[in-house]
Scaffold this motif. Structure first.
Motif, short mmCIF file in Angstrom:
data_model
loop_
_atom_site.label_atom_id
_atom_site.label_comp_id
_atom_site.label_asym_id
_atom_site.label_seq_id
_atom_site.Cartn_x
_atom_site.Cartn_y
_atom_site.Cartn_z
N MET A 1 0.80 -1.06 -0.12
CA MET A 1 0.23 0.05 0.08
C MET A 1 0.94 1.25 0.11
N SER A 2 0.52 2.09 -0.98
CA SER A 2 1.39 3.50 -1.05
C SER A 2 1.04 4.05 0.11
N ASP A 3 2.11 5.30 0.58
CA ASP A 3 1.79 6.32 1.66
C ASP A 3 0.71 7.10 1.52
N PRO A 4 -0.23 7.59 2.25
CA PRO A 4 -1.14 8.64 2.06
C PRO A 4 -0.56 9.98 1.56
N ILE A 5 -1.37 10.69 0.92
CA ILE A 5 -1.12 12.01 0.51
C ILE A 5 -1.14 12.91 1.88
N ARG A 6 -0.05 13.55 2.14
CA ARG A 6 0.02 14.12 3.45
C ARG A 6 -0.51 15.82 3.04
N THR A 7 -1.67 15.96 3.55
CA THR A 7 -2.18 17.31 3.38
C THR A 7 -2.34 18.46 4.44
N LEU A 8 -1.67 19.69 3.99
CA LEU A 8 -2.06 20.81 5.12
C LEU A 8 -3.01 21.53 4.44
N ILE A 9 -3.80 22.07 5.48
CA ILE A 9 -5.17 22.91 4.99
C ILE A 9 -4.85 24.43 5.55
N ALA A 10 -4.91 25.44 4.96
CA ALA A 10 -4.38 26.74 5.35
C ALA A 10 -5.94 27.71 4.84
N ASP A 11 -6.56 28.01 5.88
CA ASP A 11 -7.74 28.93 5.89
C ASP A 11 -7.93 29.68 6.97
N ASP A 12 -8.32 30.76 6.93
CA ASP A 12 -8.56 31.80 7.99
C ASP A 12 -9.79 31.44 9.01
N GLU A 13 -10.77 30.82 8.31
CA GLU A 13 -11.87 30.32 8.68
C GLU A 13 -12.04 29.15 9.47
N TRP A 14 -12.55 28.90 10.71
CA TRP A 14 -12.10 27.48 11.24
C TRP A 14 -13.21 26.47 10.63
N MET A 15 -14.17 27.03 10.40
CA MET A 15 -15.51 26.19 9.77
C MET A 15 -14.99 25.52 8.15
N VAL A 16 -14.50 26.46 7.56
CA VAL A 16 -13.71 25.96 6.23
C VAL A 16 -12.85 24.87 6.48
N ARG A 17 -11.75 25.22 7.52
CA ARG A 17 -11.08 23.97 7.82
C ARG A 17 -11.38 23.01 8.25
N SER A 18 -12.55 22.85 9.05
CA SER A 18 -13.04 21.60 9.58
C SER A 18 -14.00 20.92 8.45
N MET A 19 -14.58 21.56 7.68
CA MET A 19 -15.27 21.13 6.43
C MET A 19 -14.23 20.36 5.41
N LEU A 20 -13.00 20.97 5.24
CA LEU A 20 -12.25 20.42 4.37
C LEU A 20 -11.41 19.11 4.96
N ARG A 21 -11.31 19.30 6.28
CA ARG A 21 -10.54 18.15 6.92
C ARG A 21 -11.52 17.02 6.78
N THR A 22 -12.81 17.18 7.23
CA THR A 22 -13.59 15.96 7.12
C THR A 22 -13.75 15.30 5.80
N ILE A 23 -13.94 16.31 4.69
CA ILE A 23 -14.03 15.58 3.32
C ILE A 23 -12.68 14.99 3.00
N LEU A 24 -11.51 15.41 3.25
CA LEU A 24 -10.27 15.03 3.15
C LEU A 24 -10.01 13.49 3.68
N GLU A 25 -10.50 13.71 4.98
CA GLU A 25 -9.94 12.24 5.88
C GLU A 25 -11.02 11.33 5.65
N ALA A 26 -12.15 11.69 4.90
CA ALA A 26 -12.94 10.56 4.45
C ALA A 26 -12.58 9.72 3.29
N ALA A 27 -11.76 10.45 2.49
CA ALA A 27 -11.14 9.99 1.25
C ALA A 27 -9.90 9.11 1.58
N PRO A 28 -9.92 7.92 1.11
CA PRO A 28 -8.83 6.90 1.22
C PRO A 28 -7.66 7.53 0.48
N GLY A 29 -6.53 7.07 1.15
CA GLY A 29 -5.04 7.54 0.72
C GLY A 29 -4.80 9.13 0.97
N ILE A 30 -5.62 9.93 1.69
CA ILE A 30 -5.41 11.31 1.97
C ILE A 30 -5.12 11.37 3.57
#
Length: 219
Positions: A1-30
């Motif tokens: 299995m390949s290593d997951p894609i290590r992703t950093l989220i940068a946004d000044d709105e915490w709700m946007v960061r939370s939404m993006l984290r939820t979307i990306l962490e639900a995706a396999p390999g990220i």
């Protein structure tokens, strides 16, 4: 299995960061490895954490996303940057790409497109949302008659299927969307895109989209 894609989220709105984290962490390999609330923090975390991909908002305090993208491009192990914004203004797109970004998505993009943008960036491909792609091409790739003739000559070596794929790339479609539209597997779509870039001596999907536009494939 390949290593997951290590992703950093940068946004000044915490709700946007939370939404993006939820979307990306639900995706396999990220894997989301960190969050930043401003551009300066994003650059600092990119230096410390070494992410593969950074989702970067344009309008942030201390250092905006365009400045942060330029600074990240100078890092020894520079991450792939996907700019995320609510503003589909041409000058932002052009400057972001000039500063090293490999993708540009509006914040109203679907979860599927956001995941696809991270994966495309990790593979070294540029991805623009279809709406942004069209405006970018209209602004920066106005086809003149002589330019169209040269563009058509360049794509003449492509097969009919490769021309169909190039047209789809010009419309801003991801590999998954190309596969669905042209009735092929995603792996086959990816292979076609890579072969097209190699044949035409292009660096990424943005250059391919511009060539498709100049050749009149999107008319």
């Amino acid at each position: 299995m390949s290593d997951p894609i290590r992703t950093l989220i940068a946004d000044d709105e915490w709700m946007v960061r939370s939404m993006l984290r939820t979307i990306l962490e639900a995706a396999p390999g990220i894997a989301v490895v960190g969050e930043a609330a401003d551009g300066a923090e994003a650059v600092d975390l990119a230096r410390k954490l070494g992410p593969d991909v950074v989702l970067l908002d344009i309008r942030m305090p201390r250092a905006d996303g365009l400045t942060a993208a330029a600074r990240m491009a100078d890092l020894a192990d520079a991450p792939r940057v996907v700019v995320l914004t609510t503003f589909d203004l041409d000058e932002y797109v052009h400057e972001a790409l000039s500063n090293g970004a490999v993708g540009f998505l509006l914040k109203d993009a679907s979860a599927q497109d956001m995941v696809a943008a991270v994966r495309s960036a990790a593979e070294g491909d540029a991805m623009l949302s279809p709406r942004v792609t069209r405006r970018l091409l209209e602004r920066f790739a106005q086809p003149r008659r002589d330019g169209r003739d040269r563009a058509r000559a360049r794509i003449s070596e492509l097969t009919e299927k490769e021309r169909e794929v190039l047209t789809a790339v010009g419309r801003g479609l991801s590999n998954a969307d190309i596969a669905s539209t042209l009735y092929m597997s995603e792996a086959t779509a990816k292979t076609h895109v890579s072969r097209i870039l190699t044949k035409l001596g292009l660096t990424n999907r943005v250059e391919a989209a511009i060539l498709a536009y100049r050749a009149g494939l999107l008319d």
